[in-house]
Design a protein around this motif. Structure first.
Motif, PDB file in Angstrom:
ATOM      1  N   LEU A   1      -8.834  -3.994  -6.767  1.00 20.94           N
ATOM      2  CA  LEU A   1      -7.617  -4.257  -7.540  1.00 20.94           C
ATOM      3  C   LEU A   1      -6.676  -3.069  -7.376  1.00 20.94           C
ATOM      4  O   LEU A   1      -6.886  -2.003  -7.969  1.00 20.94           O
ATOM      5  N   CYS A   2      -5.661  -3.257  -6.576  1.00 19.95           N
ATOM      6  CA  CYS A   2      -4.678  -2.206  -6.334  1.00 19.95           C
ATOM      7  C   CYS A   2      -3.515  -2.415  -7.304  1.00 19.95           C
ATOM      8  O   CYS A   2      -2.689  -3.318  -7.103  1.00 19.95           O
ATOM      9  N   LEU A   3      -3.456  -1.595  -8.332  1.00 15.48           N
ATOM     10  CA  LEU A   3      -2.406  -1.752  -9.345  1.00 15.48           C
ATOM     11  C   LEU A   3      -1.019  -1.542  -8.752  1.00 15.48           C
ATOM     12  O   LEU A   3      -0.082  -2.280  -9.075  1.00 15.48           O
ATOM     13  N   GLY A   4      -0.858  -0.557  -7.900  1.00 14.20           N
ATOM     14  CA  GLY A   4       0.430  -0.312  -7.273  1.00 14.20           C
ATOM     15  C   GLY A   4       0.857  -1.475  -6.384  1.00 14.20           C
ATOM     16  O   GLY A   4       2.028  -1.844  -6.343  1.00 14.20           O
ATOM     17  N   CYS A   5      -0.110  -2.069  -5.684  1.00 15.59           N
ATOM     18  CA  CYS A   5       0.192  -3.237  -4.839  1.00 15.59           C
ATOM     19  C   CYS A   5       0.631  -4.415  -5.694  1.00 15.59           C
ATOM     20  O   CYS A   5       1.590  -5.126  -5.350  1.00 15.59           O
ATOM     21  N   GLU A   6      -0.045  -4.621  -6.812  1.00 13.60           N
ATOM     22  CA  GLU A   6       0.321  -5.709  -7.719  1.00 13.60           C
ATOM     23  C   GLU A   6       1.708  -5.473  -8.306  1.00 13.60           C
ATOM     24  O   GLU A   6       2.497  -6.412  -8.447  1.00 13.60           O
ATOM     25  N   ALA A   7       2.013  -4.222  -8.647  1.00 14.40           N
ATOM     26  CA  ALA A   7       3.345  -3.896  -9.168  1.00 14.40           C
ATOM     27  C   ALA A   7       4.403  -4.169  -8.104  1.00 14.40           C
ATOM     28  O   ALA A   7       5.477  -4.706  -8.400  1.00 14.40           O
ATOM     29  N   TYR A   8       4.116  -3.816  -6.859  1.00 15.11           N
ATOM     30  CA  TYR A   8       5.038  -4.075  -5.751  1.00 15.11           C
ATOM     31  C   TYR A   8       5.338  -5.570  -5.643  1.00 15.11           C
ATOM     32  O   TYR A   8       6.498  -5.980  -5.538  1.00 15.11           O
ATOM     33  N   LEU A   9       4.296  -6.375  -5.669  1.00 12.16           N
ATOM     34  CA  LEU A   9       4.479  -7.825  -5.550  1.00 12.16           C
ATOM     35  C   LEU A   9       5.247  -8.392  -6.739  1.00 12.16           C
ATOM     36  O   LEU A   9       6.100  -9.280  -6.569  1.00 12.16           O
ATOM     37  N   LEU A  10       4.988  -7.887  -7.936  1.00 14.29           N
ATOM     38  CA  LEU A  10       5.708  -8.336  -9.131  1.00 14.29           C
ATOM     39  C   LEU A  10       7.194  -7.988  -9.019  1.00 14.29           C
ATOM     40  O   LEU A  10       8.064  -8.825  -9.293  1.00 14.29           O
TER      41      LEU A  10
ATOM     42  N   VAL B   1       0.843  -1.203   0.000  1.00 14.31           N
ATOM     43  CA  VAL B   1       0.000   0.000   0.000  1.00 14.31           C
ATOM     44  C   VAL B   1       0.876   1.251   0.000  1.00 14.31           C
ATOM     45  O   VAL B   1       0.590   2.215  -0.720  1.00 14.31           O
ATOM     46  N   ARG B   2       1.957   1.228   0.781  1.00 12.16           N
ATOM     47  CA  ARG B   2       2.872   2.381   0.783  1.00 12.16           C
ATOM     48  C   ARG B   2       3.487   2.585  -0.602  1.00 12.16           C
ATOM     49  O   ARG B   2       3.609   3.715  -1.079  1.00 12.16           O
ATOM     50  N   PHE B   3       3.865   1.496  -1.253  1.00 10.54           N
ATOM     51  CA  PHE B   3       4.410   1.590  -2.609  1.00 10.54           C
ATOM     52  C   PHE B   3       3.360   2.166  -3.561  1.00 10.54           C
ATOM     53  O   PHE B   3       3.667   3.044  -4.376  1.00 10.54           O
ATOM     54  N   ALA B   4       2.130   1.681  -3.447  1.00 10.19           N
ATOM     55  CA  ALA B   4       1.052   2.190  -4.303  1.00 10.19           C
ATOM     56  C   ALA B   4       0.832   3.684  -4.077  1.00 10.19           C
ATOM     57  O   ALA B   4       0.583   4.440  -5.029  1.00 10.19           O
ATOM     58  N   GLN B   5       0.945   4.129  -2.832  1.00 12.80           N
ATOM     59  CA  GLN B   5       0.799   5.557  -2.543  1.00 12.80           C
ATOM     60  C   GLN B   5       1.941   6.351  -3.179  1.00 12.80           C
ATOM     61  O   GLN B   5       1.725   7.457  -3.680  1.00 12.80           O
ATOM     62  N   ALA B   6       3.140   5.782  -3.198  1.00 11.14           N
ATOM     63  CA  ALA B   6       4.274   6.451  -3.846  1.00 11.14           C
ATOM     64  C   ALA B   6       4.050   6.549  -5.359  1.00 11.14           C
ATOM     65  O   ALA B   6       4.360   7.580  -5.965  1.00 11.14           O
ATOM     66  N   VAL B   7       3.505   5.496  -5.952  1.00 13.20           N
ATOM     67  CA  VAL B   7       3.181   5.542  -7.385  1.00 13.20           C
ATOM     68  C   VAL B   7       2.116   6.597  -7.632  1.00 13.20           C
ATOM     69  O   VAL B   7       2.209   7.392  -8.579  1.00 13.20           O
TER      70      VAL B   7
END
Length: 136
Positions: free
Chosen positions: A119-128, A74-80
């Motif tokens: 669907l949190c795109l930033g969260c998915e990107a973080y996991l990838l 979630v923190r990564f998604a917020q940064a994106v």
């Protein structure tokens, strides 16, 4: 740190509303306010105005969460989101309206997908990224 997953979805719904207003008004200043919220969320999503509103006004009226999620994605998604919000601000405030519209549109799409579908795109990107960086 773990989060009630309903909190980020609530925040995404409010963020969606903000970006709809940004697109309707062309307000770079409103986009800047959202960028500040994203910056706080990249540090701790529970400390944003949306997170505080959820924690103190919404969550007490709900049943306890049945699951929790790690805050790192979630923190990564917020940064994106912060990057897209800053692109929006730069576009609108510099007169490059098309850049502002594009940044706000991408941010709106991501927030809407999270708010409506979870669907949190930033969260998915973080996991990838974590999977790609993991030793084989």
């Amino acid at each position: 740190m773990t989060l009630d997953p309903r909190g980020p979805r609530f925040a995404a719904a409010l963020t969606s509303v903000v970006f709809v207003v940004v697109l309707l008004t062309g307000s770079g200043w409103l986009a800047l306010a959202q960028a500040v919220i994203f910056a706080i969320g990249a540090w701790d999503p529970r400390r944003t105005p949306y997170g505080l509103l959820y924690r103190f006004a919404v969550a007490p009226r709900l049943t306890p969460p049945t699951e929790r999620e790690d805050a790192a994605p979630v923190r990564f998604a917020q940064a994106v989101g912060l990057v897209f919000a800053l692109a929006t601000v730069a576009g609108y405030l510099s007169g490059a309206t098309v850049a502002g519209v594009v940044g706000a549109s991408f941010a709106l799409l991501a927030a809407f997908l999270n708010a409506v579908f979870g669907l949190c795109l930033g969260c998915e990107a973080y996991l990838l990224i974590r999977r790609l960086r993991a030793p084989a």
